[in-house]
Design an enzyme around this catalytic site. Structure first.
Site, short mmCIF file in Angstrom:
data_model
loop_
_atom_site.label_atom_id
_atom_site.label_comp_id
_atom_site.label_asym_id
_atom_site.label_seq_id
_atom_site.Cartn_x
_atom_site.Cartn_y
_atom_site.Cartn_z
CD GLU A 16 -2.86 -1.23 2.36
OE1 GLU A 16 -2.81 -0.31 3.19
OE2 GLU A 16 -3.62 -2.22 2.48
CD GLU B 65 -4.81 -7.74 1.87
OE1 GLU B 65 -5.70 -7.03 2.40
OE2 GLU B 65 -3.60 -7.46 1.92
#
Length: 354
Positions: A147, A261
């Site tokens: 991220e 995810e």
């Protein structure tokens, strides 16, 4: 030698023991169908995890994040991470390790330290070497950097970017390669599935790492999706073709891709109509991976809605996983399994028989 046509290929695949998600994925030529896990004492969750052929990979949900492993400088808490590594080993599953360099769940001594370029790199190196040394040979994949991007594709403001600049990303990859060259190295991020500015940013990161002469094995698309418009996400899961197109935009750079995810949330409470829409969204996600040769696998971010992170983060939203609170399979489970079994693009996986 004869070649099976697509219909026969489907029958051949279905004749194998494909009663679970992972078994079906492997029969279709993929590497794994996995789950995130927090080890806990819940018989229902354990029963699903122990079901042969259901999962082939475990990702520690939180146990390997920096804050969990090294909350204070030089003080390591290996217990929870070891539990997850052992859970994978005992079941013969891959261990997909997550994550080494991330702005969040970062202890304050790192996030708020008075660093310069050299000292912060040393902190990164010490942490990476300690963690990689502990789990060398056990982690089949590592999310090296997680991220690093804002939604507009620019770099996120983090201690690593402020002090080192964008070079912190290839530097982290170099450190991990030196510590364990056998593991697969991934850049991992969310909202890459839509093909916009953030996707372009992740493509830029991939090229940046490669420009340093370093290996990046894959890009992880987290795939926290919605099956209907919600207060926190107006854009629903894209079409299967559009998803596959985004995956291919990365594989063109000679890297693998994976959904790392996956969960697909809705406005709660759920009803049959919403559950069917959710099942269709899961079919699009899983199907897009099946359509792309270098999509190696899918990981769902948890087994059951009972422990999903979604309701606590997005109030009024949930029902995002494949099993409900009581560990009953949902329509999304059936649609995912059927999509894998359908062996789309099977003509590219022609099975030869003598």
């Amino acid at each position: 030698m004869a070649w099976l046509q697509p219909t026969l290929c489907r029958k051949e695949l279905e004749s194998r023991q494909t009663s679970g998600l992972d078994a079906a994925m492997k029969a279709a030529g993929k590497k794994y169908f996995g789950t995130a896990l927090t080890v806990r004492n819940d018989a229902g969750e354990t029963n699903v995890l122990n079901t042969k052929g259901e999962f082939g990979s475990i990702t520690p949900e939180n146990a390997m994040k920096w804050e969990a492993i090294q909350p204070n400088r030089g003080q390591f808490n290996w217990g929870p991470a070891d539990q997850h590594a052992n859970a994978a080993t005992q079941r013969g599953m891959e261990l997909r390790c997550h994550t080494l360099v991330w702005h969040s769940q970062l202890p304050s001594w790192v996030a708020n330290g008075n660093w310069n370029n050299q000292t912060l790199q040393q902190v990164m190196k010490d942490h990476i070497n300690a963690v990689m040394g502990r789990y060398k040979g056990k982690c089949t994949h590592w999310d090296v950097v997680n991220e690093a991007l804002n939604e507009d594709g620019t770099y996120r403001d983090s201690v690593f970017y402020r002090v080192i600049g964008e070079a912190f990303i290839p530097i982290a990859f170099r450190m991990v390669l030196a510590a364990d060259p056998t593991t697969k190295l991934y850049y991992n991020d969310y909202n890459l599935e839509y093909g916009g500015a953030k996707t372009a940013g992740a493509i830029r990161i991939t090229k940046l790492i490669q420009s340093y002469g370093l290996r990046i094995d894959g890009v992880g698309l987290q795939a926290h999706m919605t099956s209907e418009s919600t207060p926190t996400q107006s854009t629903v899961t894209p079409s299967r073709a559009n998803l596959a197109s985004v995956l291919n935009s990365f594989t063109k750079l000679n890297v693998d891709v994976a959904y790392t995810e996956l969960d697909i949330r809705m406005n709660t409470p759920a009803n049959q109509q919403k559950l069917q829409a959710n099942a269709a969204a899961y079919a699009r996600m899983v199907g897009s991976c099946m359509d792309v040769k270098r999509c190696v696998g899918v990981t769902v971010w948890g087994i059951s809605d009972k422990y999903s992170w979604v309701p606590g983060t997005f109030p009024g939203e949930g029902s995002a996983l494949l099993w409900d609170d009581n560990f009953n399979k949902k329509p999304s489970y059936t649609s995912s399994l059927n999509t894998i079994r359908a062996c789309w693009k099977c003509h590219r996986l022609l099975v030869s028989i003598s």
